[in-house]
Write an enzyme that holds these catalytic residues in place. Structure first.
Site, PDB file in Angstrom:
ATOM      1  N   TYR A   1     -14.121 -22.481  -2.852  1.00  0.00           N
ATOM      2  CA  TYR A   1     -13.218 -22.741  -1.805  1.00  0.00           C
ATOM      3  C   TYR A   1     -12.149 -23.667  -2.124  1.00  0.00           C
ATOM      4  CZ  TYR A   1     -11.640 -24.671   2.840  1.00  0.00           C
ATOM      5  OH  TYR A   1     -11.018 -24.862   3.847  1.00  0.00           O
TER       6      TYR A   1
ATOM      7  N   ASP B   1      -8.620 -26.173  -9.525  1.00  0.00           N
ATOM      8  CA  ASP B   1      -8.443 -26.744  -8.451  1.00  0.00           C
ATOM      9  C   ASP B   1      -9.589 -28.270  -8.511  1.00  0.00           C
ATOM     10  OD1 ASP B   1      -9.019 -27.722  -5.872  1.00  0.00           O
ATOM     11  OD2 ASP B   1      -9.297 -25.850  -5.090  1.00  0.00           O
TER      12      ASP B   1
ATOM     13  N   LYS C   1      -8.622 -34.887  -1.497  1.00  0.00           N
ATOM     14  CA  LYS C   1      -9.593 -35.830  -1.323  1.00  0.00           C
ATOM     15  C   LYS C   1      -9.353 -37.338  -1.813  1.00  0.00           C
ATOM     16  CE  LYS C   1     -12.545 -32.297   0.121  1.00  0.00           C
ATOM     17  NZ  LYS C   1     -12.443 -30.795  -0.303  1.00  0.00           N
TER      18      LYS C   1
END
Ligand code: PLP
Length: 435
Positions: free
Chosen positions: A142, A237, A269
């Site tokens: 994702y 990522d 995050k």
């Protein structure tokens, strides 16, 4: 007192599914979503006053636990000085410097507001820097919800992607090639056939959005070798893993030791310490393709917002080596107790673990899950009853079997004991679950 059920009923009339992000609706575990109103250390409190040990950690940012005193104080100070000015601000460069000190390959940084924006910008940058069109991604990885990264795997190895969401056009998806994760020969085939047109390979540093799926030894290195050979960019990522798996993210546990560096990193995050900040970073050569030094456009109203920068700076400054050691050791304890409880209850499973990030997969082979096809074929029906038994016992797990469990520096022995005590009954609920 407003109950969770009342709140959810109100919210469902006002917001699609009653939520602002789908997994919060408890669709895959059933029942009523729990609305939290405060957090302290490893605990969350819901609208009904019930306290939970939190294993979601705001989906990753809460590395230090909730309401960490230094982070809270830094944010308060920033708020006192004004919420944002839409200008340069000293703490932007401070955060950039902290990132580069930990990840030297992040020579230059552009702050953005979400992980989605970071990966979207990284892809545009890779295309702008190479003049090529195709992007390779892996099924089950994702990267946020930009159109081209919401492509689903077509059938067969070297086929182009299909739309992975209504509203994504075939044209957008067809510039993304989707492969199974850990598929070395598939990756080699794709480069053989399309190498001159590939702008980038984007990969989760270690996937953790289909449950945790470790890269097989040498897989990231192969991505690096093939992208280098064909003049494509490697986008690593680290939105979830950055500053969580080690102080230098998953790169710190892989590339740093193996001697390779991706062209671009994306962070999110933890870097925002709980406020909306993310970043794209990489070599000076690639990053200077971004406006205003280069022709690749990116802009924003809020990137580098001083309150968010303050949270990020305070979080990284407080995230010492001891923090990582603590989280690693607590994750080990919880993961071992989880597998012991499931074994006692006779539940076939695998613990999917990379550093302090882990998840459980039910009914899988002894060697665990290596890609999205295997992740999807697990006995996911066992997770709902397991989740609800833990919730009843005051442990807040991610409401989906495909999400990782997040521990924090604030998870002390008392919090961990509460998790351990809840596990046996939850494991029995998983054993009794039926499809
Ligand atoms: C969470 C996540 C994103 C998206 O970040 P948002 O801030 O939710 O847009 C991208 N990549 C990975 C690996 C993630 O875990």
């Amino acid at each position: 007192m407003t109950t969770n059920a009342q709140l959810f009923e109100t919210a469902q009339n006002l917001m699609p599914g009653g939520v602002n992000s789908p997994v919060r609706a408890f669709g895959s575990v059933g029942g009523t979503p729990v609305a939290m109103i405060s957090g302290q250390g490893p605990y969350l409190t819901d609208t009904e006053g019930k306290e939970y040990v939190d294993l979601v950690g705001s989906w990753g940012p809460a590395l230090l636990g909730h309401k960490h005193p230094e982070v809270t104080e830094a944010v308060r100070k920033a708020v006192d000085a004004g919420l944002g000015f839409g200008t340069s601000h000293p703490s932007e460069a401070r955060l950039a410097e902290l990132v580069r000190d930990r990840v030297p390959g992040a020579e230059m940084i552009r702050m953005v507001s979400t992980g989605t924006e970071a990966t979207m910008t990284a892809v545009r940058l890779a295309r702008g820097a190479t003049g090529k069109n195709l992007v390779v991604k892996f099924a089950g990885c994702y990267h946020g919800h930009s159109d081209g990264l919401l492509a689903a795997a077509g059938s067969g190895v070297a086929t182009l992607g299909l739309p992975g969401s209504a509203g994504v056009t075939e044209a957008q998806a067809s510039e993304t090639i989707v492969l199974e994760y850990n598929d070395r020969s598939g990756l080699e085939t794709v480069f053989n056939e399309h190498g001159e047109n590939i702008a980038a390979v984007i990969t989760e540093a270690t996937p953790a959005n289909m449950g945790v799926v470790p890269p097989e030894p040498g897989f990231n290195q192969l991505i690096r070798d093939l992208t280098s050979k064909y003049g494509a960019k490697m986008i690593f990522d680290e939105v979830m893993t950055g500053f969580r798996i080690t102080e230098a993210g998953y790169w710190g546990a892989s590339g740093r030791q193996e001697g390779w560096t991706p062209d671009l990193f994306t962070f999110g995050k933890v870097i925002g310490g709980g406020l909306p900040t993310a970043a794209v970073a990489g070599s000076r050569e690639v990053m200077e393709h971004l406006a205003p030094t280069g022709p690749v456009y990116h802009a924003g109203t809020l990137p580098g917002n001083p309150v968010a920068m303050a949270a990020g700076v305070a979080t990284l400054e407080a995230a010492t080596a001891e923090v990582y050691e603590h989280i690693d050791s607590k994750a080990e304890v919880v993961a071992e107790a989880l597998t012991a409880a499931l074994n006692d209850a006779g539940v076939e499973h695998s613990i999917q673990k990379v550093g302090s990030l882990f998840s459980v997969a039910f009914g899988t082979s002894a060697t665990g899950v290596h890609n999205y096809t295997e992740a999807q074929s697990q006995e996911s029906f066992r997770y709902g009853p397991f989740f609800h038994a833990m919730l009843d016992a005051g442990v807040y797990l991610p409401p989906s079997v495909f999400e990782a469990w997040f521990l924090s520096a604030a998870h002390d022995d008392a919090a961990v004991d509460r998790i351990l005590q809840a596990l046996p009954a939850a494991a029995r609920a998983a054993a009794e679950a039926t499809a």
